[in-house]
Design a protein around this motif. Structure first.
Motif, PDB file in Angstrom:
ATOM      1  N   ALA A 237       0.814  -1.225   0.000  1.00 54.52           N
ATOM      2  CA  ALA A 237       0.000   0.000   0.000  1.00 54.52           C
ATOM      3  C   ALA A 237       0.848   1.277   0.000  1.00 54.52           C
ATOM      4  O   ALA A 237       0.608   2.180  -0.820  1.00 54.52           O
ATOM      5  N   PRO A 238       1.870   1.413   0.868  1.00 56.72           N
ATOM      6  CA  PRO A 238       2.696   2.633   0.812  1.00 56.72           C
ATOM      7  C   PRO A 238       3.484   2.746  -0.490  1.00 56.72           C
ATOM      8  O   PRO A 238       3.740   3.851  -0.973  1.00 56.72           O
ATOM      9  N   ARG A 239       3.868   1.594  -1.072  1.00 54.98           N
ATOM     10  CA  ARG A 239       4.673   1.599  -2.296  1.00 54.98           C
ATOM     11  C   ARG A 239       3.871   2.077  -3.509  1.00 54.98           C
ATOM     12  O   ARG A 239       4.439   2.490  -4.519  1.00 54.98           O
ATOM     13  N   PHE A 240       2.553   1.996  -3.395  1.00 53.23           N
ATOM     14  CA  PHE A 240       1.701   2.540  -4.447  1.00 53.23           C
ATOM     15  C   PHE A 240       1.057   3.856  -4.012  1.00 53.23           C
ATOM     16  O   PHE A 240       0.177   4.371  -4.699  1.00 53.23           O
ATOM     17  N   GLY A 241       1.506   4.369  -2.873  1.00 54.58           N
ATOM     18  CA  GLY A 241       1.032   5.636  -2.340  1.00 54.58           C
ATOM     19  C   GLY A 241       2.184   6.607  -2.226  1.00 54.58           C
ATOM     20  O   GLY A 241       2.891   6.869  -3.206  1.00 54.58           O
ATOM     21  N   PRO A 242       2.448   7.136  -1.019  1.00 53.32           N
ATOM     22  CA  PRO A 242       3.499   8.151  -0.867  1.00 53.32           C
ATOM     23  C   PRO A 242       4.915   7.635  -1.100  1.00 53.32           C
ATOM     24  O   PRO A 242       5.823   8.444  -1.306  1.00 53.32           O
ATOM     25  N   MET A 243       5.099   6.310  -1.064  1.00 51.67           N
ATOM     26  CA  MET A 243       6.431   5.755  -1.284  1.00 51.67           C
ATOM     27  C   MET A 243       6.606   5.215  -2.701  1.00 51.67           C
ATOM     28  O   MET A 243       7.526   4.442  -2.969  1.00 51.67           O
ATOM     29  N   GLN A 262      10.156  10.573  -0.446  1.00 45.93           N
ATOM     30  CA  GLN A 262      10.580  11.883  -0.906  1.00 45.93           C
ATOM     31  C   GLN A 262      10.542  12.884   0.247  1.00 45.93           C
ATOM     32  O   GLN A 262       9.611  12.882   1.051  1.00 45.93           O
ATOM     33  N   LEU A 263      11.553  13.727   0.296  1.00 41.88           N
ATOM     34  CA  LEU A 263      11.619  14.826   1.248  1.00 41.88           C
ATOM     35  C   LEU A 263      11.469  16.119   0.459  1.00 41.88           C
ATOM     36  O   LEU A 263      12.192  16.332  -0.520  1.00 41.88           O
ATOM     37  N   ARG A 264      10.528  16.957   0.858  1.00 44.79           N
ATOM     38  CA  ARG A 264      10.272  18.206   0.146  1.00 44.79           C
ATOM     39  C   ARG A 264      10.823  19.381   0.944  1.00 44.79           C
ATOM     40  O   ARG A 264      10.691  19.443   2.170  1.00 44.79           O
ATOM     41  N   ARG A 265      11.406  20.316   0.219  1.00 46.60           N
ATOM     42  CA  ARG A 265      11.984  21.506   0.840  1.00 46.60           C
ATOM     43  C   ARG A 265      10.938  22.218   1.697  1.00 46.60           C
ATOM     44  O   ARG A 265       9.819  22.471   1.265  1.00 46.60           O
ATOM     45  N   GLU A 266      11.315  22.548   2.917  1.00 49.18           N
ATOM     46  CA  GLU A 266      10.401  23.159   3.881  1.00 49.18           C
ATOM     47  C   GLU A 266      10.580  24.666   3.964  1.00 49.18           C
ATOM     48  O   GLU A 266       9.641  25.390   4.265  1.00 49.18           O
ATOM     49  N   ASN A 267      11.790  25.166   3.683  1.00 52.26           N
ATOM     50  CA  ASN A 267      12.036  26.607   3.782  1.00 52.26           C
ATOM     51  C   ASN A 267      12.886  27.071   2.612  1.00 52.26           C
ATOM     52  O   ASN A 267      13.456  26.275   1.867  1.00 52.26           O
ATOM     53  N   ALA A 268      12.918  28.388   2.416  1.00 50.46           N
ATOM     54  CA  ALA A 268      13.608  28.942   1.257  1.00 50.46           C
ATOM     55  C   ALA A 268      15.100  28.638   1.285  1.00 50.46           C
ATOM     56  O   ALA A 268      15.721  28.465   0.236  1.00 50.46           O
ATOM     57  N   ALA A 269      15.666  28.571   2.463  1.00 52.59           N
ATOM     58  CA  ALA A 269      17.103  28.312   2.584  1.00 52.59           C
ATOM     59  C   ALA A 269      17.469  26.871   2.244  1.00 52.59           C
ATOM     60  O   ALA A 269      18.642  26.562   2.018  1.00 52.59           O
ATOM     61  N   GLY A 270      16.494  25.999   2.194  1.00 50.89           N
ATOM     62  CA  GLY A 270      16.759  24.597   1.882  1.00 50.89           C
ATOM     63  C   GLY A 270      17.452  23.852   2.993  1.00 50.89           C
ATOM     64  O   GLY A 270      18.106  22.831   2.757  1.00 50.89           O
ATOM     65  N   THR A 271      17.299  24.320   4.224  1.00 50.89           N
ATOM     66  CA  THR A 271      17.935  23.654   5.370  1.00 50.89           C
ATOM     67  C   THR A 271      17.021  22.633   6.035  1.00 50.89           C
ATOM     68  O   THR A 271      17.481  21.793   6.800  1.00 50.89           O
ATOM     69  N   LEU A 272      15.711  22.726   5.750  1.00 48.73           N
ATOM     70  CA  LEU A 272      14.732  21.820   6.356  1.00 48.73           C
ATOM     71  C   LEU A 272      13.916  21.139   5.258  1.00 48.73           C
ATOM     72  O   LEU A 272      13.542  21.764   4.266  1.00 48.73           O
ATOM     73  N   PHE A 273      13.611  19.853   5.475  1.00 50.71           N
ATOM     74  CA  PHE A 273      12.804  19.088   4.533  1.00 50.71           C
ATOM     75  C   PHE A 273      11.776  18.258   5.296  1.00 50.71           C
ATOM     76  O   PHE A 273      12.071  17.730   6.374  1.00 50.71           O
ATOM     77  N   ASN A 274      10.556  18.182   4.736  1.00 58.05           N
ATOM     78  CA  ASN A 274       9.537  17.337   5.364  1.00 58.05           C
ATOM     79  C   ASN A 274       9.362  16.047   4.592  1.00 58.05           C
ATOM     80  O   ASN A 274       9.603  15.980   3.381  1.00 58.05           O
ATOM     81  N   LEU A 275       8.951  15.001   5.287  1.00 56.59           N
ATOM     82  CA  LEU A 275       8.763  13.681   4.691  1.00 56.59           C
ATOM     83  C   LEU A 275       7.393  13.651   4.010  1.00 56.59           C
ATOM     84  O   LEU A 275       6.363  13.625   4.686  1.00 56.59           O
ATOM     85  N   VAL A 276       7.384  13.668   2.699  1.00 58.16           N
ATOM     86  CA  VAL A 276       6.143  13.793   1.933  1.00 58.16           C
ATOM     87  C   VAL A 276       5.246  12.572   2.162  1.00 58.16           C
ATOM     88  O   VAL A 276       5.666  11.427   1.966  1.00 58.16           O
ATOM     89  N   GLY A 277       4.003  12.843   2.586  1.00 58.33           N
ATOM     90  CA  GLY A 277       3.043  11.764   2.783  1.00 58.33           C
ATOM     91  C   GLY A 277       3.237  10.980   4.054  1.00 58.33           C
ATOM     92  O   GLY A 277       2.575   9.956   4.264  1.00 58.33           O
TER      93      GLY A 277
END
Length: 432
Positions: A237-243, A262-277
Motif C-alpha cells: 500500500a505505501p509503495r503505491f502511495g506516498p512511497m 521523498q523529502l520536500r523543501r520546507e524553507n527557502a534556505a533549503g535547510t529543512l525538509f519534510n517527509l512527503v506523505g
C-alpha cells in the motif's frame, strides 16, 4: 452601515476579511493567538500552515492549480503572497511557511479597513446590523464548539496528521539523491531516499508494529492518512502511495528503486525538509526509531515530529446556502475547513467567497455564485448540496466538475479543456 466581523485569522479568515476590506468596508478580525493556541498551532502569525508547506500543483491544467488561478482572478490575498514566498518543489507551489505567514500577517495588519482584535470568541450572537463570518478552522473547540453545535446541530469529526521535518545537513547523500519525478523541476526540489525490496519490507514490518500515540482506532480523512495506518492495509500500500518510486532513477544503480521516500523543501534556505506523505500518529520515540530506517535518514536530525489532532466540520449540505451563509440565520456565514472543504487553498477559496457574499448581503444584492464548471463553484455546490449523504470533506479535483462533451480521452488534453472552460465561466460570472 452594516458591521462586519470575521472570527479566525487562518487562511479562510484572512481571505474573508481581505475581501470585505478591499470592498471599502471596515471589518473586525478576531483571532485568539497569541492569547491562546490550538494543539497544532505554534506561530503567532496569521494563516499558519500546519500539516505541510505545499499548496499542491501550480500548473493551471491541474485541479489545484486551477483553484489558485480562480482565486487570483477573484482578488485573493494568499495566492500572490504564496507565489512570492515559494520554495523549489518541482511542479508544486510550496512555500517557506514562516515567510508566508509573516507576509500575510503584515498585509492584514497594514490594511486601513481591518481592525485586528485579540481574544477568544465564545458566543455567537450577532447584532441585527452585523454580518458574522466564522472561520475558526477544523480545530474549533471549547465553548465556541458548543455554540456552533447549538445553532448547527451535532458536528462531525475526523483526525488529521502532520509529517515530520528533518535537517538537510543530517541526510546521508551517499544513499539519498536529489531529483524531481520525471525531471519536473530542479534536482534540489526533492531529496529521495531509495529502498531495495529487503529494506522496504523490513521498514514496513517495523512501521506496522510501532506504538502509536493514540491507542483507540479513529476515522481519518483519506488525504491525510497516517503512514502507519496505510501500511496496515497491505505490504504494498505505501509503495503505491506516498512511497511510490515512479519517475525516479537511483543514480547509484541506474534503475528505479523498489520504493522511495521523498523529502520536500520546507524553507527557502533549503535547510529543512519534510517527509512527503508521512503524516503520522506514532509516538515520538517510535518515529525516531522507525523513520531512521529510511535509507539516508539513519542519522537524521528531526526538528519536528509528526503530530495528530482532531478536526471538526459542520454538516454543511444541511446547513449552508451556496453563498456560505446559514439557511436558518443568513447573517451568519461559515468559511474554511469547518465547512467541509479540505485543503489549504480550498479553505482560503471559501473565505474569498464568504467575504464577497457578506458584502453583497450588506448591500442587499444577489449572492455571487460561481457555476459548477469552475473549481470553486463545484466545491461550493458539493458542500451545499442537500442531496449529499454521508458528508465527508472534499478537496479540489476534476472529478467534481461536469464532464466535457464529447469526451476527451487524453487526460492531459481533457484537464486542459476543463481548466479553459472553468476560467471562461469565471470571467463570464464576474462580468455578468
Amino acid at each position: 452601515m452594516k458591521k462586519f466581523t470575521v472570527v479566525g485569522a487562518g487562511l479562510a479568515g484572512v481571505e474573508a476579511a481581505w475581501q470585505i476590506a478591499e470592498s471599502g468596508y471596515p471589518v473586525t478580525l478576531i483571532e485568539m493567538k497569541p492569547l491562546a493556541y490550538s494543539p497544532a498551532h505554534k506561530s503567532e502569525y496569521f494563516a499558519e500552515l500546519v500539516c505541510s508547506n505545499s499548496l499542491k500543483a501550480a500548473r493551471v491544467e491541474s485541479a489545484a492549480g486551477l483553484l489558485k488561478e480562480e482565486m487570483c482572478r477573484l482578488g485573493s490575498l494568499t495566492v500572490p503572497v504564496a507565489r512570492r514566498c515559494a520554495v523549489p518543489a518541482g511542479g508544486a507551489l510550496a512555500v517557506d511557511r514562516h515567510a508566508f505567514s509573516a507576509a500575510v500577517t503584515e498585509k492584514i495588519k497594514g490594511h486601513p479597513n481591518i481592525t485586528v482584535q485579540t481574544g477568544v470568541f465564545e458566543t455567537i450572537a450577532p447584532a441585527d446590523d452585523e454580518l458574522l463570518i466564522i472561520a475558526t478552522g477544523p480545530l474549533t473547540a471549547g465553548r465556541l464548539s458548543e455554540e456552533i453545535g447549538r445553532i448547527c446541530g451535532e458536528t462531525l469529526s475526523f483526525y488529521d496528521a502532520a509529517a515530520p521535518i528533518v535537517t538537510a545537513e543530517s541526510v546521508d547523500f551517499e544513499k539519498a539523491f536529489g531529483a524531481s519525478r520525471y525531471d519536473r523541476g530542479g534536482e534540489d526540489d526533492y531529496i529521495n531516499c531509495p529502498f531495495n525490496r529487503a529494506e522496504y519490507e523490513a521498514f514496513i514490518d517495523e512501521l506496522v508494529h510501532a506504538e502509536g500515540a493514540v491507542v483507540h482506532d479513529f476515522d481519518v480523512y483519506e488525504g491525510c492518512m497516517p503512514i502507519e495506518k496505510l501500511a496496515k492495509r497491505g505490504l504494498d500500500a505505501p509503495r503505491f502511495g506516498p512511497m511510490k518510486p515512479v519517475g525516479l532513477t537511483d543514480p547509484r544503480t541506474g534503475h528505479r528503486p523498489w520504493a522511495c521516500v521523498q523529502l520536500r523543501r520546507e524553507n527557502a534556505a533549503g535547510t529543512l525538509f519534510n517527509l512527503v506523505g508521512f503524516q503520522t500518529n506514532l509516538k515520538f520515540g517510535e518515529q525516531k526509531r522507525v523513520f531512521s530506517m529510511i535509507p539516508g535518514l539513519e542519522r537524521a536530525e528531526f526538528v519536528r515530529y509528526g503530530v495528530m489532532h482532531r478536526n471538526s466540520f459542520i454538516c454543511s449540505p444541511q446547513l449552508l446556502n451556496r453563498d456560505y451563509s446559514l439557511r436558518s440565520r443568513p447573517n451568519i456565514f461559515f468559511a474554511g475547513q469547518i465547512t467541509g472543504v479540505e485543503g489549504y487553498m480550498e479553505s482560503a477559496a471559501s473565505g474569498v467567497m464568504a467575504g464577497i457574499n457578506a458584502v453583497l448581503r450588506a448591500e442587499n444584492l444577489s449572492p455571487f455564485v460561481l457555476p459548477d464548471t469552475t473549481m470553486i463553484g463545484a466545491l461550493t455546490a458539493y458542500i451545499s448540496d442537500e442531496t449529499v449523504v454521508n458528508f465527508q470533506p472534499m478537496g479540489a479535483n476534476f472529478g467534481i466538475l461536469p464532464p466535457i462533451e464529447p469526451k476527451i480521452r487524453d487526460k492531459k488534453e481533457r484537464y486542459k479543456a476543463l481548466a479553459q472552460r472553468a476560467l471562461e465561466a469565471l470571467e463570464k460570472s464576474k462580468n455578468g
